[in-house]
Motif scaffolding. Structure first.
Motif, PDB file in Angstrom:
ATOM      1  N   LYS A  58     -25.001  -0.231 -13.616  1.00  0.00           N
ATOM      2  CA  LYS A  58     -26.259  -0.071 -12.696  1.00  0.00           C
ATOM      3  C   LYS A  58     -27.422   0.679 -13.415  1.00  0.00           C
ATOM      4  O   LYS A  58     -28.562   0.552 -12.805  1.00  0.00           O
ATOM      5  CB  LYS A  58     -25.820   0.853 -11.426  1.00  0.00           C
ATOM      6  N   THR A  59     -27.181   1.307 -14.389  1.00  0.00           N
ATOM      7  CA  THR A  59     -28.153   2.022 -15.050  1.00  0.00           C
ATOM      8  C   THR A  59     -28.822   1.715 -16.392  1.00  0.00           C
ATOM      9  O   THR A  59     -29.977   1.768 -16.610  1.00  0.00           O
ATOM     10  CB  THR A  59     -27.458   3.532 -15.121  1.00  0.00           C
ATOM     11  N   TYR A  60     -27.781   1.024 -17.115  1.00  0.00           N
ATOM     12  CA  TYR A  60     -28.313   0.657 -18.632  1.00  0.00           C
ATOM     13  C   TYR A  60     -28.544  -0.664 -18.489  1.00  0.00           C
ATOM     14  O   TYR A  60     -27.896  -1.671 -17.953  1.00  0.00           O
ATOM     15  CB  TYR A  60     -27.492   0.965 -19.690  1.00  0.00           C
ATOM     16  N   LYS A  61     -29.333  -1.295 -19.529  1.00  0.00           N
ATOM     17  CA  LYS A  61     -29.439  -2.840 -19.721  1.00  0.00           C
ATOM     18  C   LYS A  61     -28.258  -3.325 -20.358  1.00  0.00           C
ATOM     19  O   LYS A  61     -27.595  -2.511 -21.042  1.00  0.00           O
ATOM     20  CB  LYS A  61     -30.861  -2.859 -20.749  1.00  0.00           C
ATOM     21  N   PRO A  62     -28.068  -4.366 -20.333  1.00  0.00           N
ATOM     22  CA  PRO A  62     -26.876  -4.998 -20.816  1.00  0.00           C
ATOM     23  C   PRO A  62     -26.988  -5.002 -22.444  1.00  0.00           C
ATOM     24  O   PRO A  62     -28.159  -5.225 -22.876  1.00  0.00           O
ATOM     25  CB  PRO A  62     -26.843  -6.457 -20.470  1.00  0.00           C
ATOM     26  N   SER A  63     -25.774  -4.585 -23.185  1.00  0.00           N
ATOM     27  CA  SER A  63     -25.944  -4.479 -24.630  1.00  0.00           C
ATOM     28  C   SER A  63     -24.709  -4.296 -25.106  1.00  0.00           C
ATOM     29  O   SER A  63     -23.593  -4.049 -24.375  1.00  0.00           O
ATOM     30  CB  SER A  63     -26.808  -3.157 -25.082  1.00  0.00           C
ATOM     31  N   PRO A  64     -24.378  -4.580 -26.417  1.00  0.00           N
ATOM     32  CA  PRO A  64     -22.986  -4.254 -27.129  1.00  0.00           C
ATOM     33  C   PRO A  64     -22.454  -3.221 -26.651  1.00  0.00           C
ATOM     34  O   PRO A  64     -21.165  -2.914 -26.546  1.00  0.00           O
ATOM     35  CB  PRO A  64     -23.344  -4.623 -28.336  1.00  0.00           C
ATOM     36  N   ILE A  65     -23.233  -2.016 -26.760  1.00  0.00           N
ATOM     37  CA  ILE A  65     -22.864  -0.809 -26.581  1.00  0.00           C
ATOM     38  C   ILE A  65     -22.260  -0.375 -25.164  1.00  0.00           C
ATOM     39  O   ILE A  65     -21.380   0.343 -24.963  1.00  0.00           O
ATOM     40  CB  ILE A  65     -23.669   0.306 -27.022  1.00  0.00           C
ATOM     41  N   ILE A  66     -23.026  -0.835 -24.095  1.00  0.00           N
ATOM     42  CA  ILE A  66     -22.546  -0.860 -22.646  1.00  0.00           C
ATOM     43  C   ILE A  66     -21.437  -1.722 -22.782  1.00  0.00           C
ATOM     44  O   ILE A  66     -20.382  -1.089 -21.924  1.00  0.00           O
ATOM     45  CB  ILE A  66     -23.781  -1.371 -21.876  1.00  0.00           C
ATOM     46  N   ASP A  67     -21.327  -2.859 -23.311  1.00  0.00           N
ATOM     47  CA  ASP A  67     -20.062  -3.456 -23.146  1.00  0.00           C
ATOM     48  C   ASP A  67     -18.882  -2.679 -23.608  1.00  0.00           C
ATOM     49  O   ASP A  67     -17.665  -2.741 -23.067  1.00  0.00           O
ATOM     50  CB  ASP A  67     -20.282  -4.790 -24.059  1.00  0.00           C
ATOM     51  N   THR A  68     -18.917  -2.044 -24.798  1.00  0.00           N
ATOM     52  CA  THR A  68     -18.083  -1.294 -25.509  1.00  0.00           C
ATOM     53  C   THR A  68     -17.505  -0.032 -24.375  1.00  0.00           C
ATOM     54  O   THR A  68     -16.354   0.278 -24.261  1.00  0.00           O
ATOM     55  CB  THR A  68     -18.713  -0.586 -26.799  1.00  0.00           C
TER      56      THR A  68
END
Length: 163
Positions: A58-68
């Motif tokens: 809910k807070t961060y944009k989708p990205s590889p690190i968020i996926d991790t």
């Protein structure tokens, strides 16, 4: 008691923006500035425990690190303590490419700061004042008043070139 501008260890643009806001709104309480990866992990872990395991999405944009980070949470459903989650997040951040880290949060480069939400009337006034009146040479990039459900003043600035 909040942080002083010096304690926040901000980049030049973010520091100038914080000084400008403090001079115009002396009651502002700064709560966060530059973070190292461990501190970033701690903040994300505390908010994950407080606001739920979907807080990151809910807070961060989708990205590889968020996926991790989300994968780590999914693989460790029994970890509910902020210290254990901090450790897991920190290990994930250390394993990431530095380019991904700088996209995760402008706090990691000192190009962002947070302030406590002072209440709706004053909070909206401060945010509007920043958007309308802050000098363009401070390079305010973004101001938001909510992060994943948390009321806060979050200001992001374009990276500074330090000579």
């Amino acid at each position: 008691m909040g942080l002083t501008i010096a304690q926040m260890k901000l980049s030049p643009n973010a520091r100038k923006g914080a000084e400008w806001v403090r001079d115009r709104h002396p009651s502002i309480v700064f709560t966060s500035g530059r973070r190292d990866p461990l501190d970033q992990s701690r903040v994300m872990a505390e908010n994950t425990v407080k606001y739920g395991r979907n807080w990151i999405l809910k807070t961060y944009k989708p990205s590889p690190i968020i996926d991790t980070l989300c994968d780590w949470l999914d693989q460790n459903p029994s970890k509910r303590d902020a210290k254990l989650i901090t450790h897991g997040f920190y290990e994930c951040l250390l394993a990431c490419h530095s380019g991904h880290l700088t996209k995760l949060s402008k706090h990691l480069t000192g190009d962002a700061w947070d302030a406590a939400w002072p209440g709706d009337e004053l909070g909206k006034q401060i945010c509007a004042d920043m958007q309308i009146n802050m000098p363009v040479e401070y390079y305010l990039d973004k101001i938001i008043d909510r992060e994943g459900g948390l009321k806060i003043i979050h200001a992001q600035f374009a990276p500074s070139v330090e000579v």
